[in-house]
Write a protein that holds these residues in place. Structure first.
Motif, PDB file in Angstrom:
ATOM      1  N   SER A 172      -6.498 -10.990 -12.232  1.00  0.00           N
ATOM      2  CA  SER A 172      -6.704 -10.572 -10.847  1.00  0.00           C
ATOM      3  C   SER A 172      -7.485  -9.273 -10.814  1.00  0.00           C
ATOM      4  N   ASN A 173      -8.289  -9.130  -9.777  1.00  0.00           N
ATOM      5  CA  ASN A 173      -9.145  -7.965  -9.617  1.00  0.00           C
ATOM      6  C   ASN A 173      -9.197  -7.589  -8.156  1.00  0.00           C
ATOM      7  N   GLY A 174      -9.011  -6.329  -7.859  1.00  0.00           N
ATOM      8  CA  GLY A 174      -9.114  -5.850  -6.493  1.00  0.00           C
ATOM      9  C   GLY A 174     -10.012  -4.639  -6.426  1.00  0.00           C
ATOM     10  N   SER A 175     -10.802  -4.518  -5.387  1.00  0.00           N
ATOM     11  CA  SER A 175     -11.712  -3.384  -5.257  1.00  0.00           C
ATOM     12  C   SER A 175     -11.725  -2.901  -3.817  1.00  0.00           C
ATOM     13  N   ARG A 176     -11.719  -1.608  -3.656  1.00  0.00           N
ATOM     14  CA  ARG A 176     -11.808  -0.963  -2.346  1.00  0.00           C
ATOM     15  C   ARG A 176     -13.264  -0.618  -2.080  1.00  0.00           C
ATOM     16  N   SER A 180     -12.119   2.862   2.879  1.00  0.00           N
ATOM     17  CA  SER A 180     -10.676   3.028   3.058  1.00  0.00           C
ATOM     18  C   SER A 180     -10.067   1.874   3.837  1.00  0.00           C
ATOM     19  N   SER A 181     -10.895   1.186   4.654  1.00  0.00           N
ATOM     20  CA  SER A 181     -10.380   0.101   5.481  1.00  0.00           C
ATOM     21  C   SER A 181     -10.892  -1.269   5.055  1.00  0.00           C
ATOM     22  N   GLU A 182     -11.638  -1.363   3.946  1.00  0.00           N
ATOM     23  CA  GLU A 182     -12.194  -2.630   3.504  1.00  0.00           C
ATOM     24  C   GLU A 182     -11.864  -2.868   2.041  1.00  0.00           C
ATOM     25  N   SER A 183     -11.611  -4.129   1.699  1.00  0.00           N
ATOM     26  CA  SER A 183     -11.314  -4.441   0.298  1.00  0.00           C
ATOM     27  C   SER A 183     -11.637  -5.891   0.000  1.00  0.00           C
ATOM     28  N   ARG A 192      -0.281  -7.903  -9.215  1.00  0.00           N
ATOM     29  CA  ARG A 192       1.127  -7.777  -8.860  1.00  0.00           C
ATOM     30  C   ARG A 192       1.567  -6.324  -8.724  1.00  0.00           C
ATOM     31  N   GLU A 193       0.815  -5.421  -9.303  1.00  0.00           N
ATOM     32  CA  GLU A 193       1.149  -4.017  -9.151  1.00  0.00           C
ATOM     33  C   GLU A 193       0.595  -3.504  -7.832  1.00  0.00           C
ATOM     34  N   SER A 194       1.183  -2.486  -7.257  1.00  0.00           N
ATOM     35  CA  SER A 194       0.725  -1.940  -5.989  1.00  0.00           C
ATOM     36  C   SER A 194      -0.658  -1.336  -6.137  1.00  0.00           C
ATOM     37  N   ARG A 195      -1.413  -1.337  -5.059  1.00  0.00           N
ATOM     38  CA  ARG A 195      -2.766  -0.827  -5.081  1.00  0.00           C
ATOM     39  C   ARG A 195      -2.720   0.695  -5.103  1.00  0.00           C
ATOM     40  N   VAL A 196      -3.228   1.302  -6.192  1.00  0.00           N
ATOM     41  CA  VAL A 196      -3.180   2.754  -6.329  1.00  0.00           C
ATOM     42  C   VAL A 196      -4.562   3.350  -6.541  1.00  0.00           C
ATOM     43  N   SER A 197      -5.594   2.538  -6.657  1.00  0.00           N
ATOM     44  CA  SER A 197      -6.937   3.057  -6.878  1.00  0.00           C
ATOM     45  C   SER A 197      -7.950   2.122  -6.251  1.00  0.00           C
ATOM     46  N   ARG A 198      -9.219   2.497  -6.345  1.00  0.00           N
ATOM     47  CA  ARG A 198     -10.259   1.667  -5.757  1.00  0.00           C
ATOM     48  C   ARG A 198     -10.422   0.354  -6.505  1.00  0.00           C
ATOM     49  N   ASN A 199     -10.172   0.337  -7.790  1.00  0.00           N
ATOM     50  CA  ASN A 199     -10.366  -0.870  -8.581  1.00  0.00           C
ATOM     51  C   ASN A 199      -9.102  -1.195  -9.363  1.00  0.00           C
TER      52      ASN A 199
END
Length: 703
Positions: free
Chosen positions: A232-236, A239-242, A202-209
């Motif tokens: 939840s988990n997000g990873s970069r 720069s154009s893929e996640s 829910r927080e904005s994406r500010v890093s690669r992970n």
């Protein structure tokens, strides 16, 4: 978030950052914007597919509304061919994360009660069993979607709301009122409900992970307890893929609020859910997928009993699996999308709980497979969209359908599925949109063929028109048509006082709608007048003049004409008045159906509808951290029911007040809720007692 590229030059609203001031959004854009700000009743206008299935990424307003919120770029678009909200015509009720966080509810079912055009008839609280209908229709006549995927159960609409998602998973809920055949094909006879979930933290994406963990727990009256989490988990990758993933699970239970004649609790509940969703995206494409399961069992009291059976200890258990993968391209002149899905629904019904020797349990299993593909492109004459869907519905059962050539064993029992039905629905759509400075015209059709009835390919057209004469005003008009195939229960159920007709015809609907919307920074007003003409409408009726021989029978009514009016207003009180911004909302809906009920004829569905519904809401930000929400719902239902004593009773109007008091910090919140605050006696279904005052305390924390 990627911003779509279109050949046609047109305005696309992109929200980049919100402050916590009431005027921040308008100041940053310098123009009027439709923005949902009110708890569960805010109405916004969009096209029939404002159901963009792309998750909208927002900060969690659930934690606090008094801090800065940073949003990723969000293009507000909709329709088969995406249109901005300022351009499109159809009205959509949008319930977003802030609405969900503020509402005194424990399930999606409860949340929808506050949408003025929606009729929520519960046989039990916390999601035990609920029928959802729109504009005087039935629970079978709406289409339910999860991230744009049709998850309707062809066996019965009664279990449609057995969803795998928790309230914490949901980004927004969109309710489309009126026929939407050209958008969704079969099932969308009187409307659609689309539940959109989010995969990112829910927080904005500010890093690669990114990693985010939210846990919540609550408890209250009648032995109610609910615990759950969402990770939840997000990873970069580049720069154009996640890659983004989320996993949620929860468990709820209750002792129930009533007892049978034998003195045993007969409305107990126990259920669990699990939901995984993922996303991969780059500049050229996006892939989304989800897998969910919902398993629950509940004491069904007198939910399904005909009066002559005198059964008040029924029980039901359902297990549902939902899976889908979706993809779309994001570059090039032709924008492509496709989806593949499989849903399975298992149901066990006990007319006499734990007494199989008294009446054999009913077992059913449905498997639904579907594939769809679509595309849209821009050219000088506007924007054109086209596509097709193939959907196969298969039922095996112990009591529904035709004899199977080969039986299937029912796992965990000594019985077999001996009956079944299989049908395939094929549909194709074509839509074109003309986009002018002040006018939008969106017209199209869907062509449908179903193997069950050997029906010919049938075409259902529709057109939406919107006109924007001034900055704050929008006028809209529409004509739409749709159909619905009978459920397997309507066609084949012949037990416990019911007698179904396997030769039922599909229902068909034609509808006209006129309306307007006024929107300013602090004030909103909307009104809609609509007319529905339904033919071959399906209902369960009973002729009480037959006495002990009376049975519920599924029939096609010749026609039902419905006229309705809805209006609502929202006032945002600026901080200069109450120091902190607050909102007040009032909405009212009226329906009249001209199908007169014959003497001694009792209807279960189509002739039971809400003639009057009034919803009022006040969301008061009392201090920076403390907020109070008060919701009033008054409704008056047309129809009657037969009690166990054989007497027929009309439904009585009732009013309920629900409240929620919340203390919110940056990482946690705590709240107190009171449902049915004044302990009102009321009935949504005649034989089913509803709970009285229900008190709940809970908290959530985000790590």
């Amino acid at each position: 978030m990627y911003k779509p590229r279109f050949n046609m030059k047109r305005p696309v609203l992109v929200f980049r950052q919100f402050g916590n001031k009431g005027y921040s959004l308008f100041a940053c854009l310098g123009r009027e914007v439709v923005c949902s700000v009110l708890s569960v009743t805010t109405l916004t206008y969009a096209s029939a597919e404002s159901v963009s299935t792309d998750p909208m990424v927002t900060d969690s307003a659930a934690m606090t509304t008094a801090r800065e919120m940073v949003l990723e770029e969000v293009s507000v678009t909709g329709s088969r061919a995406p249109l901005t909200k300022s351009q499109a015509a159809r009205m959509v009720t949008v319930l977003d994360r802030a609405d969900i966080a503020q509402a005194p509810v424990q399930s999606i079912n409860d949340l929808l009660k506050y949408a003025i055009g929606v009729d929520v008839r519960q046989r039990g609280p916390i999601g035990a069993q609920t029928d959802i209908s729109i504009r005087g229709g039935t629970s079978e006549q709406i289409i339910l979607l999860l991230n744009g995927i049709n998850i309707c159960d062809p066996q019965t609409g009664h279990n449609a709301m057995d969803l795998p998602v928790d309230l914490s998973d949901i980004v927004r809920i969109e309710v489309i009122e009126g026929p939407a055949g050209r958008i969704y094909g079969t099932s969308s006879l009187v409307g659609a409900v689309n539940i959109v979930t989010g995969v990112r933290s829910r927080e904005s994406r500010v890093s690669r992970n990114e990693h985010s963990l939210e846990m919540h727990a609550e408890g209250g009256s009648f032995g109610y307890a609910h615990v759950g989490f969402r990770y939840s988990n997000g990873s970069r990758l580049l720069s154009s893929e996640s890659f983004n993933h989320s996993l949620s699970a929860n468990y709820a239970r209750s002792d129930g609020y009533s007892r049978s004649k034998a003195g045993r609790l007969n409305t107990d509940f126990s259920g669990s859910k699990g939901f995984y969703q993922g996303q991969y995206e780059n500049e050229a494409m996006r892939l989304n997928w989800h897998l969910g399961i919902a398993d629950k069992g509940w004491g069904s009291s007198t939910f399904w009993a005909s009066p002559k059976w005198q059964a008040d200890e029924q029980y039901e258990h359902t297990t549902k699996i939902f899976s889908a993968i979706q993809g779309q391209t994001r570059q090039g002149p032709l924008h492509l999308s496709a989806s593949l899905y499989w849903n399975q629904n298992r149901d066990r019904y006990e007319g006499y709980r734990g007494q199989a020797e008294k009446m054999k349990y009913n077992y059913n299993r449905t498997d639904v497979y579907g594939v769809s593909a679509g595309a849209y492109f821009d050219w000088k004459a506007g924007r054109t969209a086209f596509g097709a869907e193939l959907r196969n519905e298969d039922l095996v059962s112990g009591n529904l359908g035709e004899p199977l050539s080969q039986t299937h064993h029912i796992k965990g029992t000594d019985r077999d599925y001996t009956l079944g039905v299989n049908r395939t629905n094929i549909s194709g759509y074509l839509e074109h949109n003309i986009l002018l400075n002040q006018v939008t015209v969106s017209a199209g059709l869907v062509a449908v063929k179903n193997t069950w009835s050997n029906m010919n390919m049938t075409i259902y057209p529709g057109i939406d028109i919107s006109y924007r004469p001034a900055l704050h005003w929008k006028l809209h008009a529409s004509y739409n048509t749709s159909l619905r195939m009978p459920s397997f229960t309507e066609m084949y159920y012949k037990l416990q006082g019911y007698s179904a007709d396997p030769h039922l015809k599909p229902e068909e609907m034609r509808a006209f709608e006129l309306g307007f919307n006024y929107q300013s920074r602090l004030y909103q007003l909307h009104a809609t007048l609509w007319h529905h003409h339904g033919s071959n409408m399906i209902d369960w009726i009973m002729d009480t003049s037959k006495g002990s021989e009376a049975e519920w029978q599924s029939v096609n009514h010749t026609t039902i004409n419905s006229i309705g009016f809805e209006t609502g207003t929202t006032l945002t009180l600026p901080s200069s008045i109450f120091h902190y911004p607050s909102t007040i909302h009032l909405s009212y809906g009226y329906i009249h159906q001209d199908k007169q009920q014959e003497v001694n004829l009792v209807s279960q569905y189509a002739l039971e509808y809400l003639r009057h519904k009034l919803v009022a809401n006040a969301q008061l930000q009392m201090t920076r951290r403390l907020s109070l929400g008060v919701n009033l719902r008054w409704q008056d239902r047309i129809g009657a029911y037969t009690a166990f004593d054989g007497q027929t009773h009309d439904y009585e109007p009732y009013a309920l007040i629900d409240t929620r008091l919340t203390w919110a910090q940056a990482k946690w919140k705590a709240y107190l809720e009171a449902n049915n605050l004044f302990d009102t006696d009321y009935h949504d279904y005649g034989l089913v007692e509803q709970p009285g005052r229900w008190l709940i305390a809970g908290f959530s924390i985000r790590l």
